[in-house]
Design an enzyme around this catalytic site. Structure first.
Site, PDB file in Angstrom:
ATOM      1  CD1 TRP A  35      -6.047   7.915   0.249  1.00 30.91           C
ATOM      2  CD2 TRP A  35      -6.681   9.141   0.550  1.00 30.91           C
ATOM      3  NE1 TRP A  35      -6.355   7.645   2.152  1.00 30.91           N
ATOM      4  CE2 TRP A  35      -6.925   9.140   1.630  1.00 30.91           C
ATOM      5  CE3 TRP A  35      -7.109  10.948   0.458  1.00 30.91           C
ATOM      6  CZ2 TRP A  35      -6.721   8.863   3.224  1.00 30.91           C
ATOM      7  CZ3 TRP A  35      -7.265  11.555   1.826  1.00 30.91           C
ATOM      8  CH2 TRP A  35      -6.954  10.571   3.287  1.00 30.91           C
ATOM      9  CD  GLU A  48       0.284   6.766   1.445  1.00 28.98           C
ATOM     10  OE1 GLU A  48       1.081   6.161   2.476  1.00 28.98           O
ATOM     11  OE2 GLU A  48      -0.631   5.297   1.831  1.00 28.98           O
ATOM     12  CD  GLN A  53       5.141  14.393  10.576  1.00 29.61           C
ATOM     13  OE1 GLN A  53       5.257  14.477  12.301  1.00 29.61           O
ATOM     14  NE2 GLN A  53       6.161  13.722  10.610  1.00 29.61           N
ATOM     15  CB  THR A  54      -1.348  15.590   8.216  1.00 24.05           C
ATOM     16  OG1 THR A  54      -0.656  16.212   7.517  1.00 24.05           O
ATOM     17  CG2 THR A  54      -3.163  15.961   7.727  1.00 24.05           C
ATOM     18  CG  LEU A  91      -2.217  19.890   3.743  1.00 21.55           C
ATOM     19  CD1 LEU A  91      -2.033  19.197   2.575  1.00 21.55           C
ATOM     20  CD2 LEU A  91      -3.031  18.997   5.169  1.00 21.55           C
ATOM     21  N   GLY A  92       0.891  22.666   6.750  1.00 18.18           N
ATOM     22  CA  GLY A  92       1.756  22.463   7.555  1.00 18.18           C
ATOM     23  C   GLY A  92       2.676  21.504   6.631  1.00 18.18           C
ATOM     24  CE1 TYR A  93       5.875  19.019  10.440  1.00 14.97           C
ATOM     25  CE2 TYR A  93       3.985  18.570  10.872  1.00 14.97           C
ATOM     26  CZ  TYR A  93       5.152  18.899  10.936  1.00 14.97           C
ATOM     27  OH  TYR A  93       4.869  18.392  12.517  1.00 14.97           O
ATOM     28  CE1 TYR A 131       3.824   4.185   5.051  1.00  7.32           C
ATOM     29  CE2 TYR A 131       4.153   6.339   4.289  1.00  7.32           C
ATOM     30  CZ  TYR A 131       3.103   5.019   4.366  1.00  7.32           C
ATOM     31  OH  TYR A 131       1.742   4.976   5.133  1.00  7.32           O
ATOM     32  CG  ASP A 149       3.260   3.450   9.116  1.00  5.59           C
ATOM     33  OD1 ASP A 149       2.696   2.603   9.607  1.00  5.59           O
ATOM     34  OD2 ASP A 149       2.009   4.708   9.204  1.00  5.59           O
ATOM     35  CB  CYS A 204      -2.960  -1.590  17.426  1.00  8.34           C
ATOM     36  SG  CYS A 204      -1.907  -2.522  17.760  1.00  8.34           S
TER      37      CYS A 204
END
Length: 366
Positions: A35, A48, A53-54, A91-93, A131, A149, A204
């Site tokens: 992307w 995005e 969550q992935t 992918l879920g959700y 976001y 995020d 981080c």
């Protein structure tokens, strides 16, 4: 009245934002993501939403497959619901996919098929929060919007030695507000947001020891200077997940298996599933349930237990594979059980099955 959170040492923010674009550009080949090669508004929006969550590495094949099938917003808006869910399978959700289509339809109807650049207009689209709107605006349109995020919250909390609880919406809002005046216009805004993403994903880190010697902020990071890297950020514990016992039924008839469609609202809304019953049913209870449905079994096989974790619920699963004795016409009357009967080929190619049921499929649907 919303809670106010004070973010300390905000005088460091200009220097932090100054260091990130150059670092991002110097290491961008290490995080070659599809992307980023063509950051059109549609590509940015789709990526995005998928990245919520992935992990990025997991998203890549789904992103490429999705774009091959639905190359533009008009194609997404016109996509059949079952085909859309099949593209999203794994992918879920799944509400993310449903909102993508709803938003695509609105974009076609109200914005001439083009994603709007205005922040409030973006927020009015289904599935787009602050976001995502900021990420689209900065990366695709060069707008000076910080996309805050978990990565940004973690990096900023450590760099500024902030002890504010990042689980609180007020903390997220406060960090967004202290960043906003310092964001530039143009391509650099998107580079800063993507630098935060990469920094949080590769250096981080949220768990374990962060790789401070590789960090472009090492010399100005207050948590590093004070040895607080693993104590910050502060994050309160999430609410304990509710536990539910469910019994999964693989109802087999010849070369077909039964599927049931979930209600249009709630968990896994509108998706196909194997019929299942609340509770942990033993063989006698399963046999009794079959009788209430006017079904007769010639073989019942107990399947291994499994557990599937959603954000607020844990499903503790038990399963039974049931070979049914077919009626004379070989087709069960659907008024006795709200199911459809599909072949293994149809299940593999057409119907989307949530990952909660993959403990039993395809291994036991043979």
């Amino acid at each position: 009245m919303s809670q106010t959170v004070t973010i300390p040492h905000t005088e460091l923010i200009p220097e932090i934002l100054q260091k990130l674009p150059g670092w991002y550009r110097s290491q961008s080949d290490l995080r070659e993501l599809p992307w980023r090669k063509s950051p059109t508004p549609y590509h940015t929006w789709l990526s995005e939403i998928m990245l919520q969550q992935t992990r990025a590495s997991a998203v890549i094949p789904y992103y490429e497959r999705f774009l091959a099938a639905l190359p533009d917003i008009a194609a997404l808006a016109a996509c059949d619901d079952d085909a859309l869910m099949k593209l999203w399978q794994g992918l879920g959700y799944y509400s993310r996919a449903r909102n993508l289509k709803k938003a695509a339809t609105m974009i076609c109807q109200e914005h001439n098929g083009k994603i709007p650049q205005d922040f409030k207009t973006l927020l009015a689209l289904p599935g787009i929060g602050r976001y995502t709107a900021s990420a689209i605006g900065s990366i695709a349109f060069g707008q000076p919007w910080p996309a805050v995020d978990g990565n940004v919250l973690r990096v900023i909390s450590r760099a500024l030695a902030s002890t504010a609880d990042i689980a609180l919406p007020a903390t997220k809002n406060s960090i967004e507000q202290v960043l906003l005046p310092h964001y530039p216009q143009g391509e650099t805004a998107g580079d800063i947001n993507q630098a935060f993403m990469d920094l949080g994903a590769t250096i981080c880190l949220p768990k374990g020891t962060p790789h401070c010697p590789r960090c472009p902020l090492e010399k100005i990071c207050l948590a590093h200077a004070e040895g607080l890297e693993q104590e910050l950020p502060r994050k309160s514990s999430p609410q304990k997940r509710r536990r539910e016992n469910r019994t999964i039924l693989l109802l087999m008839q010849g070369d077909t298996v039964a599927l049931h469609k979930r209600p249009p609202k709630g968990l896994l809304a509108g998706l196909w599933e194997f019929p299942n019953i609340e509770g942990k049913l033993d063989k006698a209870a399963v046999t009794e349930w079959l009788q209430t449905q006017s079904l007769s079994a010639k073989h019942i096989q107990k399947l291994p237990a499994a557990k599937h974790v959603f954000s607020h619920i844990e499903w503790h699963l038990s399963g039974w594979r049931i070979e049914l004795t077919p009626p004379s016409d070989h087709i069960l009357q659907e008024n006795s059980l709200p199911v459809i009967w599909v072949t293994q080929k149809e299940l593999a190619e057409k119907y989307s099955l949530p990952s909660a049921f993959h403990y039993y499929y395809p291994k036991y649907v043979l």
